[in-house]
Write an enzyme that holds these catalytic residues in place. Structure first.
Site, short mmCIF file in Angstrom:
data_model
loop_
_atom_site.label_atom_id
_atom_site.label_comp_id
_atom_site.label_asym_id
_atom_site.label_seq_id
_atom_site.Cartn_x
_atom_site.Cartn_y
_atom_site.Cartn_z
N ASP A 263 0.94 -1.24 -0.07
CA ASP A 263 -0.09 0.01 0.02
C ASP A 263 0.74 1.24 -0.08
O ASP A 263 2.01 1.24 0.02
CB ASP A 263 -0.82 -0.01 1.35
C1 GLC Z 1 -4.38 4.34 -0.06
C2 GLC Z 1 -5.19 3.26 0.32
C3 GLC Z 1 -5.24 2.33 -0.76
C4 GLC Z 1 -5.17 2.74 -2.13
C5 GLC Z 1 -3.53 3.30 -2.20
C6 GLC Z 1 -3.53 3.60 -3.53
O1 GLC Z 1 -3.59 4.79 1.02
O2 GLC Z 1 -4.95 2.60 1.57
O3 GLC Z 1 -6.80 1.63 -0.54
O4 GLC Z 1 -5.49 1.82 -2.84
O5 GLC Z 1 -3.41 4.24 -1.41
O6 GLC Z 1 -4.23 5.16 -3.66
#
Ligand code: GLC
Length: 742
Positions: A263
């Site tokens: 993430d």
């Molecule tokens: C965010 C979220 C995740 C998302 C990623 C990309 O922090 O936790 O769900 O897909 O970043 O934006």
């Protein structure tokens, strides 16, 4: 390209080119004016000689933009390895559905599969290759802002949706069609302590495997090509660096051979967690855990080569990760056509079509939960004068926080939908009060204070709109109150401890109620709110969530009876925040409330609140009246170790003239086992449509597979003994019968 050719390509790459494939940057690194790189690059600290080799892009979308970036990138790429475009396309693309916690109340995985298939075709036309969906984090705590994206508190239901969403997203996945799904957040992100986002997650391996992992496994079994790691720890080790979780369970046990992506910045966050000393240590731990792509930090870009040179990491380990990324690109046909489905013509043809909007409206209509309907206040009748009051009366902010590609201009307001519906004597609307008293928290979104000020009514305006609202309401027979939490009060980092309606909204509700009109409360939220205080001031409650592009039309159709509500809750609505986490499938304890051996006080209960939620899992009302009776079993013995199955039947009767749907739910309780088992667990359900004044026999099969669990020795199997089988129209009102596994 043939696998052999792909292997040759891998072997031709330099170390830098290989490392680049494991780095994901955001769009601002790919702007036409290369000089712009200085800004974000400095901030990220990535070595600039790495940028020409980066393997994927985060959240860049639009056929023209994708084509332009891809073309410019390939012109400078020696081996012509196309960029992979990944985006947050969570519950709709330009056509936006209700939030997942909303659409999960449809109990209609087939409809959601269709919706996600449409979503994928819209996104592919705009150049997306991968979507960071489905999010399948089980959640039991309404304080967590990301309830919004979740599928609620039940393992079985969440797993059904998880597989359906992957099937929809990856329908016909290949060189031309389909998005690659990325199931997230692995794992158990929804169990963040205190419902506080990014917080610690700590539970037994038994609970993790029994309750939290199945929905991710359902996505992997349905073929999800990617998995995204969660921000949280799992048993003391952050998911992104957790070798047991990512390698032993996900890859070795489940056979997942796709791409694992961290993430956002989660690789570098291993340092903040206290699991890594520095970027290099974080890189080594994430790579060792087999996390393939580093989203939006410079760790892999800057540290993989030094780790190689110091002999702390083998080139083979890097090659494994690069191979998985190249294989994904190859499966998507990017080597043959780096522009794949991205086309302005396709965008015009496939996005925001009437068919897609019709599906979105059906999903919304099946996702709005009728929670209360005293004396059949609803549906409204055409003769009634209706006033619409509240900050959501004229709001277009009905899509929720993760509707990244939805456009506010596409969303009708409730006022517009009421005006157009023609099935009520509509008197008009008034905001009545501000959404919130204080918008300072919006500053955290980088919203300039002057813009925040625009949100706020002035002191004079507040007095004005209150007066206007009371005057309008006094002319009406029925007042529809459109109230709720602000859209930015839920979603990522939207954890809250006070889940009641904003004070001024409740104040307005009370003043409107004092006018002695029928009051219908429509609530907008990304989570279960605490609506206990509101009960005394309203005759009906519709929980609308953030209902998406067609939400206002859906709400209106339900209010006027054009649609008979059929949604049933998938997350418990607490009586108050003190009960949280609260969920239907808890444990009996040695002193259950109905204990025969202990007196009133000395049982497991609160002195100041009930144990039960205000509204239970599986609960919801409709305009028709149904009974669900006559539970019957083909036998009271199920033979273990065979393909024996019990046939369960129950009689459903619609006693009214109105046709409608019911969700018949089947729960099972294992009365005594090598570990204590929940008071009930959902094991099957059927959504049944009944014409007025008709009956239908509903049948289920019960097999040994449904009785399996992780026992004392952690083996996954059923144990002989007595079971209670329950069937009903919600988790609280059920008919029960016993059987034995022998
Ligand atoms: C965010 C979220 C995740 C998302 C990623 C990309 O922090 O936790 O769900 O897909 O970043 O934006």
């Amino acid at each position: 390209m043939e696998t052999s050719q792909l292997k040759e390509l891998l072997n031709r790459l330099t170390v830098k080119e290989k490392i680049g494939q494991l780095v994901q940057l955001s769009g601002d690194f790919f702007k036409e004016d290369q000089a712009l790189l200085v800004g974000p690059q400095q901030k990220l600290g990535i070595n600039d000689d790495m940028i020409p080799y980066v393997g994927s892009v985060l959240n860049v979308i639009g056929a023209e933009k994708v084509q332009e970036i891809q073309q410019r990138y390939l012109e400078q790429s020696e081996h012509k390895i196309p960029l992979l475009f990944m985006s947050d396309i969570i519950y709709g693309f330009r056509t936006v559905y209700p939030i997942p916690l909303g659409f999960s109340t449809s109990w209609n995985p087939d409809l959601i599969e269709k919706g996600y298939e449409n979503m994928a075709s819209e996104a592919v036309a705009s150049g997306a290759h991968v979507t960071f969906a489905p999010m399948v984090d089980l959640v039991k705590d309404a304080r967590w802002g990301r309830c919004l994206e979740s599928l609620g508190e039940d393992t079985y239901l969440g797993s059904q949706y998880s597989a359906a969403m992957v099937r929809g997203i990856q329908k016909d996945l290949g060189p031309e069609k389909g998005l690659a799904a990325c199931v997230k957040h692995f794992a158990a992100y929804g169990a963040a302590e205190g419902g506080r986002d990014y917080n610690n997650v700590d539970m037994s391996e038994r609970r993790l495997r029994q309750e939290y992992l199945p929905a991710y496994k359902a996505a992997v079994d349905a073929g999800s090509r990617l998995v995204m790691t969660a921000f949280n720890t799992v048993d003391g080790i952050p998911a992104t660096g957790n070798e047991w979780l990512l390698k032993d369970v996900l890859r070795d046990e489940w056979g997942f051979d796709g791409v694992i992506i961290s993430d956002y910045a989660a690789v570098q966050e291993l340092i903040a967690h206290g699991y890594a000393l520095d970027d290099k240590d974080a890189t080594l731990k994430a790579m060792t855990a087999t996390n393939d792509i580093d989203m939006k930090t410079a760790c892999y870009a800057n540290q993989l080569e030094p780790l190689l040179e110091e002999g702390k990491l083998s080139l083979a380990k890097i090659d494994e990760a690069v191979w998985r990324v190249l294989t994904l690109k190859n499966e998507l046909g990017l080597f043959e056509d780096p522009y794949r489905g991205a086309s302005v013509e396709r965008e015009a043809k496939e996005i925001f079509t009437p068919e897609n909007l019709a599906v979105a409206q059906q999903i919304a209509e099946e996702s709005i939960v009728l929670l209360r309907n005293q004396e059949q206040t609803l549906p409204l009748n055409t003769k009634e004068k209706v006033a619409l009051i509240g900050p959501y009366s004229d709001s277009r902010e009905l899509m929720g926080l993760w509707a990244v590609h939805g456009q506010m201009k596409d969303v009708k307001t409730l006022d517009e939908a009421f005006t157009e519906c023609g099935k009520m004597e509509y008197l008009g609307y008034s905001k009545g009060c501000d959404m919130l008293e204080n918008y300072d928290f919006l500053g955290e979104f980088g919203m300039p204070m002057e813009m925040i000020a625009n949100y706020q009514l002035t002191a004079e305006q507040k007095i004005e709109v209150k007066k206007e609202a009371l005057a309008l309401a006094s002319k009406a027979d029925v007042v529809v109150m459109a109230l709720g939490e602000h859209t930015l009060q839920s979603g990522e980092a939207g954890s809250r401890t006070n889940l009641r309606l904003p004070e001024k909204q409740l104040e307005l509700l009370k003043e409107i109620h004092a006018l002695n009109k029928k009051v219908v409360l429509v609530t907008f939220s990304g989570r279960p709110l605490v609506l206990t205080d509101e009960l005394a001031y309203c005759d009906a409650i519709l929980q609308a969530w953030f209902p998406g592009t067609k939400g206002a039309e859906a709400i209106t159709n339900i209010l006027v009876g054009q649609v008979n509500p059929s949604a049933r809750l998938t997350q418990s609505f607490p009586y108050n925040e003190g009960q949280l986490p609260i969920y239907y499938n808890g444990f009996k304890t040695g002193r259950p409330e109905d204990s025969a051996t202990h007196s009133g006080r000395f049982v497991s209960k609160y002195l100041d609140a009930p144990n039960q939620p205000l509204y239970a899992f599986g609960y919801g009302l409709s305009y028709h009246k149904t009974t669900c009776e006559g539970l019957n079993l083909s036998s009271h013995q199920l033979k273990a170790g065979s393909d024996d199955a019990l046939t369960v039947t129950i009689q459903l009767e619609n006693h009214s003239e109105i046709a409608g749907s019911e969700v018949v739910q089947l729960y099972i309780h294992d009365q005594a086992a090598s570990v204590v088992r929940p008071v009930k667990e959902l094991k099957a359900f059927k959504k049944v449509y009944l014409e007025g004044k008709t009956t239908q026999e509903v049948t289920f099969k019960v097999t040994e597979e449904m009785l399996k669990f992780y026992g004392r020795d952690m083996s996954y199997q059923a144990e002989l003994g007595k079971f209670t089988l329950m069937v009903g129209l919600n988790s609280e009102k059920v008919e029960a019968i016993e059987f034995d596994l022998v």
